[in-house]
Scaffold this motif. Structure first.
Motif, PDB file in Angstrom:
ATOM      1  N   LYS A 221      28.223  21.592  66.697  1.00 33.10           N
ATOM      2  CA  LYS A 221      27.468  20.357  66.886  1.00 33.10           C
ATOM      3  C   LYS A 221      26.813  20.324  68.265  1.00 33.10           C
ATOM      4  O   LYS A 221      25.657  19.892  68.414  1.00 33.10           O
ATOM      5  CB  LYS A 221      28.387  19.147  66.725  1.00 33.10           C
ATOM      6  CG  LYS A 221      28.817  18.868  65.288  1.00 33.10           C
ATOM      7  CD  LYS A 221      29.726  17.644  65.244  1.00 33.10           C
ATOM      8  CE  LYS A 221      30.134  17.303  63.816  1.00 33.10           C
ATOM      9  NZ  LYS A 221      31.040  16.121  63.766  1.00 33.10           N
TER      10      LYS A 221
ATOM     11  N   GLN B 261      42.761   8.916  62.812  1.00 30.01           N
ATOM     12  CA  GLN B 261      41.436   9.501  62.980  1.00 30.01           C
ATOM     13  C   GLN B 261      41.400  10.895  62.358  1.00 30.01           C
ATOM     14  O   GLN B 261      42.409  11.599  62.337  1.00 30.01           O
ATOM     15  CB  GLN B 261      41.086   9.600  64.471  1.00 30.01           C
ATOM     16  CG  GLN B 261      41.025   8.256  65.185  1.00 30.01           C
ATOM     17  CD  GLN B 261      39.896   7.391  64.660  1.00 30.01           C
ATOM     18  OE1 GLN B 261      38.834   7.886  64.304  1.00 30.01           O
ATOM     19  NE2 GLN B 261      40.139   6.085  64.610  1.00 30.01           N
TER      20      GLN B 261
ATOM     21  N   ARG C 118      37.889  23.754  55.210  1.00 27.66           N
ATOM     22  CA  ARG C 118      38.971  22.839  55.582  1.00 27.66           C
ATOM     23  C   ARG C 118      39.381  21.960  54.401  1.00 27.66           C
ATOM     24  O   ARG C 118      40.553  21.644  54.211  1.00 27.66           O
ATOM     25  CB  ARG C 118      38.535  21.970  56.762  1.00 27.66           C
ATOM     26  CG  ARG C 118      38.375  22.764  58.060  1.00 27.66           C
ATOM     27  CD  ARG C 118      37.813  21.890  59.161  1.00 27.66           C
ATOM     28  NE  ARG C 118      38.719  20.774  59.442  1.00 27.66           N
ATOM     29  CZ  ARG C 118      38.338  19.625  59.974  1.00 27.66           C
ATOM     30  NH1 ARG C 118      37.056  19.427  60.262  1.00 27.66           N
ATOM     31  NH2 ARG C 118      39.230  18.669  60.211  1.00 27.66           N
TER      32      ARG C 118
ATOM     33  N   GLU D  31      41.094  14.729  61.863  1.00 25.53           N
ATOM     34  CA  GLU D  31      41.426  15.802  62.787  1.00 25.53           C
ATOM     35  C   GLU D  31      40.144  16.504  63.242  1.00 25.53           C
ATOM     36  O   GLU D  31      39.232  16.736  62.463  1.00 25.53           O
ATOM     37  CB  GLU D  31      42.360  16.805  62.120  1.00 25.53           C
ATOM     38  CG  GLU D  31      43.727  16.229  61.816  1.00 25.53           C
ATOM     39  CD  GLU D  31      44.666  17.292  61.274  1.00 25.53           C
ATOM     40  OE1 GLU D  31      44.230  18.460  61.192  1.00 25.53           O
ATOM     41  OE2 GLU D  31      45.813  16.958  60.946  1.00 25.53           O
ATOM     42  N   VAL D  32      40.076  16.830  64.521  1.00 24.46           N
ATOM     43  CA  VAL D  32      38.894  17.462  65.108  1.00 24.46           C
ATOM     44  C   VAL D  32      39.002  18.973  64.986  1.00 24.46           C
ATOM     45  O   VAL D  32      40.039  19.562  65.320  1.00 24.46           O
ATOM     46  CB  VAL D  32      38.745  17.081  66.595  1.00 24.46           C
ATOM     47  CG1 VAL D  32      37.574  17.835  67.219  1.00 24.46           C
ATOM     48  CG2 VAL D  32      38.561  15.582  66.731  1.00 24.46           C
ATOM     49  N   ASP D  33      37.925  19.574  64.499  1.00 26.67           N
ATOM     50  CA  ASP D  33      37.862  21.039  64.393  1.00 26.67           C
ATOM     51  C   ASP D  33      37.071  21.551  65.596  1.00 26.67           C
ATOM     52  O   ASP D  33      35.865  21.295  65.696  1.00 26.67           O
ATOM     53  CB  ASP D  33      37.172  21.437  63.091  1.00 26.67           C
ATOM     54  CG  ASP D  33      37.101  22.945  62.926  1.00 26.67           C
ATOM     55  OD1 ASP D  33      37.554  23.673  63.838  1.00 26.67           O
ATOM     56  OD2 ASP D  33      36.564  23.409  61.897  1.00 26.67           O
ATOM     57  N   PRO D  34      37.688  22.262  66.512  1.00 22.68           N
ATOM     58  CA  PRO D  34      36.993  22.744  67.713  1.00 22.68           C
ATOM     59  C   PRO D  34      35.754  23.578  67.389  1.00 22.68           C
ATOM     60  O   PRO D  34      34.724  23.462  68.061  1.00 22.68           O
ATOM     61  CB  PRO D  34      38.066  23.593  68.415  1.00 22.68           C
ATOM     62  CG  PRO D  34      39.367  23.030  67.928  1.00 22.68           C
ATOM     63  CD  PRO D  34      39.107  22.638  66.501  1.00 22.68           C
TER      64      PRO D  34
ATOM     65  N   ASP E 215      43.326  12.371  57.637  1.00 28.04           N
ATOM     66  CA  ASP E 215      43.437  11.766  58.957  1.00 28.04           C
ATOM     67  C   ASP E 215      44.703  12.229  59.651  1.00 28.04           C
ATOM     68  O   ASP E 215      45.712  12.547  59.021  1.00 28.04           O
ATOM     69  CB  ASP E 215      43.458  10.236  58.838  1.00 28.04           C
ATOM     70  CG  ASP E 215      42.132   9.708  58.313  1.00 28.04           C
ATOM     71  OD1 ASP E 215      41.128  10.461  58.376  1.00 28.04           O
ATOM     72  OD2 ASP E 215      42.109   8.556  57.843  1.00 28.04           O
TER      73      ASP E 215
ATOM     74  N   GLU F 186      33.801  23.327  64.757  1.00 32.61           N
ATOM     75  CA  GLU F 186      32.739  22.437  64.299  1.00 32.61           C
ATOM     76  C   GLU F 186      32.120  21.677  65.471  1.00 32.61           C
ATOM     77  O   GLU F 186      30.900  21.477  65.520  1.00 32.61           O
ATOM     78  CB  GLU F 186      33.288  21.449  63.267  1.00 32.61           C
ATOM     79  CG  GLU F 186      32.232  20.486  62.742  1.00 32.61           C
ATOM     80  CD  GLU F 186      32.768  19.555  61.662  1.00 32.61           C
ATOM     81  OE1 GLU F 186      32.214  18.439  61.527  1.00 32.61           O
ATOM     82  OE2 GLU F 186      33.742  19.918  60.963  1.00 32.61           O
ATOM     83  N   GLU F 187      32.962  21.264  66.418  1.00 32.40           N
ATOM     84  CA  GLU F 187      32.458  20.555  67.579  1.00 32.40           C
ATOM     85  C   GLU F 187      31.541  21.436  68.428  1.00 32.40           C
ATOM     86  O   GLU F 187      30.522  20.983  68.958  1.00 32.40           O
ATOM     87  CB  GLU F 187      33.623  20.046  68.431  1.00 32.40           C
ATOM     88  CG  GLU F 187      34.441  18.936  67.768  1.00 32.40           C
ATOM     89  CD  GLU F 187      33.587  17.740  67.415  1.00 32.40           C
ATOM     90  OE1 GLU F 187      32.861  17.246  68.309  1.00 32.40           O
ATOM     91  OE2 GLU F 187      33.611  17.314  66.243  1.00 32.40           O
ATOM     92  N   ARG F 188      31.892  22.718  68.544  1.00 33.55           N
ATOM     93  CA  ARG F 188      31.038  23.649  69.288  1.00 33.55           C
ATOM     94  C   ARG F 188      29.691  23.806  68.591  1.00 33.55           C
ATOM     95  O   ARG F 188      28.639  23.853  69.234  1.00 33.55           O
ATOM     96  CB  ARG F 188      31.737  25.002  69.423  1.00 33.55           C
ATOM     97  CG  ARG F 188      32.837  25.046  70.472  1.00 33.55           C
ATOM     98  CD  ARG F 188      33.228  26.476  70.807  1.00 33.55           C
ATOM     99  NE  ARG F 188      33.787  27.162  69.638  1.00 33.55           N
ATOM    100  CZ  ARG F 188      35.068  27.159  69.309  1.00 33.55           C
ATOM    101  NH1 ARG F 188      35.945  26.491  70.066  1.00 33.55           N
ATOM    102  NH2 ARG F 188      35.499  27.826  68.257  1.00 33.55           N
TER     103      ARG F 188
ATOM    104  N   ARG G 159      33.525  22.771  56.830  1.00 32.36           N
ATOM    105  CA  ARG G 159      34.090  21.603  56.164  1.00 32.36           C
ATOM    106  C   ARG G 159      34.587  21.941  54.763  1.00 32.36           C
ATOM    107  O   ARG G 159      35.616  21.428  54.320  1.00 32.36           O
ATOM    108  CB  ARG G 159      33.040  20.498  56.104  1.00 32.36           C
ATOM    109  CG  ARG G 159      32.756  19.877  57.468  1.00 32.36           C
ATOM    110  CD  ARG G 159      31.654  18.849  57.399  1.00 32.36           C
ATOM    111  NE  ARG G 159      31.426  18.215  58.703  1.00 32.36           N
ATOM    112  CZ  ARG G 159      30.486  17.321  58.947  1.00 32.36           C
ATOM    113  NH1 ARG G 159      29.651  16.953  57.961  1.00 32.36           N
ATOM    114  NH2 ARG G 159      30.355  16.787  60.151  1.00 32.36           N
TER     115      ARG G 159
END
Length: 206
Positions: A125, A114, A101, A116-119, A109, A121-123, A98
Protein backbone atom coordinates in the motif's frame (compact mmCIF):
# COMPACT_ATOMS: atom_id res chain seq x y z
CA UNK A 1 6.15 20.79 -58.52
CA UNK A 2 5.89 22.21 -55.01
CA UNK A 3 9.13 23.17 -53.29
CA UNK A 4 10.30 21.33 -50.20
CA UNK A 5 8.70 22.21 -46.86
CA UNK A 6 10.56 24.16 -44.18
CA UNK A 7 8.45 22.79 -41.33
CA UNK A 8 8.98 19.05 -41.70
CA UNK A 9 9.11 16.96 -37.92
CA UNK A 10 10.84 17.19 -33.32
CA UNK A 11 14.32 20.55 -23.18
CA UNK A 12 13.28 22.68 -20.40
CA UNK A 13 14.99 26.04 -20.42
CA UNK A 14 15.80 26.05 -24.16
CA UNK A 15 15.12 29.44 -25.74
CA UNK A 16 12.76 29.28 -28.71
CA UNK A 17 13.39 31.39 -31.81
CA UNK A 18 10.26 33.43 -32.35
CA UNK A 19 9.09 33.77 -35.94
CA UNK A 20 6.39 36.36 -36.54
CA UNK A 21 5.23 34.77 -39.79
CA UNK A 22 5.32 38.08 -41.65
CA UNK A 23 6.52 38.26 -45.23
CA UNK A 24 8.93 40.63 -46.94
CA UNK A 25 12.15 39.01 -45.75
CA UNK A 26 13.14 37.97 -49.27
CA UNK A 27 14.15 41.52 -50.21
CA UNK A 28 17.78 41.00 -49.27
CA UNK A 29 17.97 37.77 -51.24
CA UNK A 30 16.33 39.40 -54.26
CA UNK A 31 19.18 41.86 -54.61
CA UNK A 32 21.66 39.21 -55.66
CA UNK A 33 21.80 38.02 -59.24
CA UNK A 34 21.21 34.32 -59.76
CA UNK A 35 22.56 32.13 -62.55
CA UNK A 36 19.84 31.49 -65.12
CA UNK A 37 20.81 27.80 -65.19
CA UNK A 38 19.91 27.49 -61.52
CA UNK A 39 16.45 28.96 -62.12
CA UNK A 40 15.64 26.21 -64.60
CA UNK A 41 15.49 23.72 -61.73
CA UNK A 42 12.87 24.81 -59.22
CA UNK A 43 14.02 22.48 -56.43
CA UNK A 44 17.64 23.62 -56.73
CA UNK A 45 16.43 27.21 -56.76
CA UNK A 46 14.53 26.59 -53.54
CA UNK A 47 17.60 25.09 -51.83
CA UNK A 48 19.69 28.05 -52.96
CA UNK A 49 17.10 30.48 -51.60
CA UNK A 50 16.59 28.58 -48.34
CA UNK A 51 20.31 28.52 -47.48
CA UNK A 52 20.54 32.32 -47.78
CA UNK A 53 17.14 32.97 -46.20
CA UNK A 54 17.49 35.19 -43.12
CA UNK A 55 15.04 33.16 -41.01
CA UNK A 56 16.35 29.74 -42.00
CA UNK A 57 18.73 29.47 -39.04
CA UNK A 58 15.88 30.11 -36.60
CA UNK A 59 13.68 27.60 -38.43
CA UNK A 60 16.35 24.89 -38.23
CA UNK A 61 16.98 25.66 -34.55
CA UNK A 62 13.28 25.32 -33.73
CA UNK A 63 13.13 22.04 -35.65
CA UNK A 64 16.01 20.78 -33.51
CA UNK A 65 14.23 21.88 -30.32
CA UNK A 66 11.05 20.15 -31.49
CA UNK A 67 12.99 16.93 -32.05
CA UNK A 68 14.34 17.16 -28.50
CA UNK A 69 10.83 17.71 -27.15
CA UNK A 70 9.55 14.67 -29.03
CA UNK A 71 12.31 12.50 -27.56
CA UNK A 72 11.69 13.88 -24.08
CA UNK A 73 7.95 13.28 -24.34
CA UNK A 74 8.49 9.73 -25.60
CA UNK A 75 10.79 8.92 -22.67
CA UNK A 76 8.45 10.51 -20.14
CA UNK A 77 5.41 8.71 -21.55
CA UNK A 78 7.27 5.40 -21.15
CA UNK A 79 8.01 6.27 -17.50
CA UNK A 80 4.37 7.21 -16.83
CA UNK A 81 3.12 3.98 -18.39
CA UNK A 82 5.68 1.98 -16.40
CA UNK A 83 4.53 3.66 -13.18
CA UNK A 84 0.91 2.84 -13.96
CA UNK A 85 1.86 -0.79 -14.61
CA UNK A 86 3.62 -0.97 -11.23
CA UNK A 87 0.53 0.42 -9.49
CA UNK A 88 -1.66 -2.20 -11.13
CA UNK A 89 0.86 -4.91 -10.25
CA UNK A 90 0.92 -3.84 -6.59
CA UNK A 91 -2.88 -3.84 -6.49
CA UNK A 92 -2.80 -7.37 -7.83
CA UNK A 93 -0.29 -8.32 -5.15
CA UNK A 94 -2.57 -7.00 -2.40
CA UNK A 95 -5.54 -8.86 -3.85
CA UNK A 96 -3.53 -12.08 -3.96
CA UNK A 97 -2.33 -11.63 -0.39
CA UNK A 98 -5.89 -11.18 0.81
CA UNK A 99 -7.03 -14.30 -1.02
CA UNK A 100 -4.22 -16.31 0.55
CA UNK A 101 -5.01 -15.00 4.02
CA UNK A 102 -8.71 -15.71 3.54
CA UNK A 103 -7.91 -19.28 2.52
CA UNK A 104 -5.86 -19.66 5.68
CA UNK A 105 -8.58 -18.09 7.82
CA UNK A 106 -6.40 -15.15 8.80
CA UNK A 107 -8.81 -12.32 8.04
CA UNK A 108 -10.63 -12.50 11.35
CA UNK A 109 -10.42 -9.62 13.81
CA UNK A 110 -7.69 -9.69 16.42
CA UNK A 111 -8.09 -9.58 20.19
CA UNK A 112 -8.72 -5.81 20.09
CA UNK A 113 -11.55 -6.22 17.57
CA UNK A 114 -9.47 -4.75 14.69
CA UNK A 115 -8.49 -6.74 11.59
CA UNK A 116 -5.02 -8.19 11.84
CA UNK A 117 -2.43 -6.15 9.92
CA UNK A 118 -0.40 -7.89 7.23
CA UNK A 119 3.04 -6.21 7.02
CA UNK A 120 3.49 -7.28 3.40
CA UNK A 121 0.16 -5.74 2.40
CA UNK A 122 1.01 -2.54 4.24
CA UNK A 123 4.31 -2.28 2.36
CA UNK A 124 2.48 -2.76 -0.92
CA UNK A 125 0.00 0.00 0.00
CA UNK A 126 2.85 2.38 0.84
CA UNK A 127 4.50 1.61 -2.50
CA UNK A 128 1.23 2.32 -4.29
CA UNK A 129 1.04 5.74 -2.65
CA UNK A 130 4.59 6.51 -3.79
CA UNK A 131 3.92 5.35 -7.33
CA UNK A 132 0.71 7.40 -7.50
CA UNK A 133 2.68 10.52 -6.58
CA UNK A 134 5.22 9.76 -9.32
CA UNK A 135 2.41 9.11 -11.79
CA UNK A 136 0.66 12.42 -11.10
CA UNK A 137 3.92 14.36 -11.35
CA UNK A 138 4.92 12.64 -14.60
CA UNK A 139 1.47 13.05 -16.13
CA UNK A 140 1.47 16.79 -15.37
CA UNK A 141 4.93 17.19 -16.91
CA UNK A 142 3.86 15.21 -19.98
CA UNK A 143 0.82 17.44 -20.40
CA UNK A 144 3.05 20.51 -20.27
CA UNK A 145 5.37 19.03 -22.89
CA UNK A 146 2.42 18.39 -25.17
CA UNK A 147 1.54 22.09 -25.02
CA UNK A 148 5.13 23.09 -25.86
CA UNK A 149 5.23 20.66 -28.80
CA UNK A 150 1.95 21.97 -30.20
CA UNK A 151 3.23 25.55 -29.92
CA UNK A 152 6.44 24.66 -31.75
CA UNK A 153 4.52 22.85 -34.47
CA UNK A 154 2.34 25.92 -35.00
CA UNK A 155 5.38 28.21 -35.19
CA UNK A 156 7.07 25.95 -37.73
CA UNK A 157 3.95 25.69 -39.87
CA UNK A 158 3.67 29.48 -39.97
CA UNK A 159 7.36 29.88 -40.82
CA UNK A 160 7.04 27.22 -43.55
CA UNK A 161 4.23 29.18 -45.18
CA UNK A 162 6.22 32.41 -44.92
CA UNK A 163 9.28 30.74 -46.46
CA UNK A 164 7.19 29.35 -49.30
CA UNK A 165 5.60 32.74 -49.95
CA UNK A 166 8.94 34.56 -49.90
CA UNK A 167 10.47 31.96 -52.21
CA UNK A 168 7.69 32.36 -54.75
CA UNK A 169 8.20 36.14 -54.76
CA UNK A 170 11.97 35.76 -55.05
CA UNK A 171 11.71 33.14 -57.81
CA UNK A 172 9.41 35.29 -59.93
CA UNK A 173 11.69 38.33 -59.55
CA UNK A 174 14.87 36.37 -60.34
CA UNK A 175 13.26 34.69 -63.34
CA UNK A 176 12.16 38.01 -64.81
CA UNK A 177 15.59 39.50 -64.24
CA UNK A 178 17.24 36.50 -65.88
CA UNK A 179 14.96 36.77 -68.91
CA UNK A 180 15.71 40.48 -69.20
CA UNK A 181 19.47 39.83 -69.01
CA UNK A 182 19.32 37.10 -71.66
CA UNK A 183 17.38 39.34 -74.01
CA UNK A 184 19.79 42.22 -73.45
CA UNK A 185 22.78 39.94 -74.04
CA UNK A 186 21.21 38.60 -77.22
CA UNK A 187 20.56 42.09 -78.52
CA UNK A 188 24.11 43.20 -77.75
CA UNK A 189 25.55 40.10 -79.41
CA UNK A 190 23.30 40.59 -82.40
CA UNK A 191 22.13 36.97 -82.13
CA UNK A 192 18.50 37.41 -81.20
CA UNK A 193 17.00 33.91 -80.84
CA UNK A 194 19.40 32.32 -83.28
CA UNK A 195 21.90 29.49 -83.05
CA UNK A 196 23.84 29.23 -79.84
CA UNK A 197 21.26 31.01 -77.71
CA UNK A 198 20.53 29.53 -74.31
CA UNK A 199 17.20 28.03 -73.44
CA UNK A 200 15.19 30.96 -72.07
CA UNK A 201 14.17 30.99 -68.42
CA UNK A 202 10.43 30.74 -67.98
CA UNK A 203 8.89 33.10 -65.46
CA UNK A 204 7.20 31.27 -62.59
CA UNK A 205 3.44 31.12 -62.63
CA UNK A 206 1.80 32.09 -59.33
Amino acid sequence: RRAASAGDAEAPGVKLHMLDGSGGDAEGEMEQLVDAELLRDRNQSFEHFRKSYRKNEAIEENKSILKQKYAQAKSLAAQVNSTRSRINSLKGTIEQLRKERAAQGLLEDGEDGQPEVDPEEERAKAQIDEEKTKYKRGYAELKGLKGEIEHLQLMLERSRKTLQKDFESWFVTMSRQAIARERADAVRAGKGGGKGAKTPVKAAQL
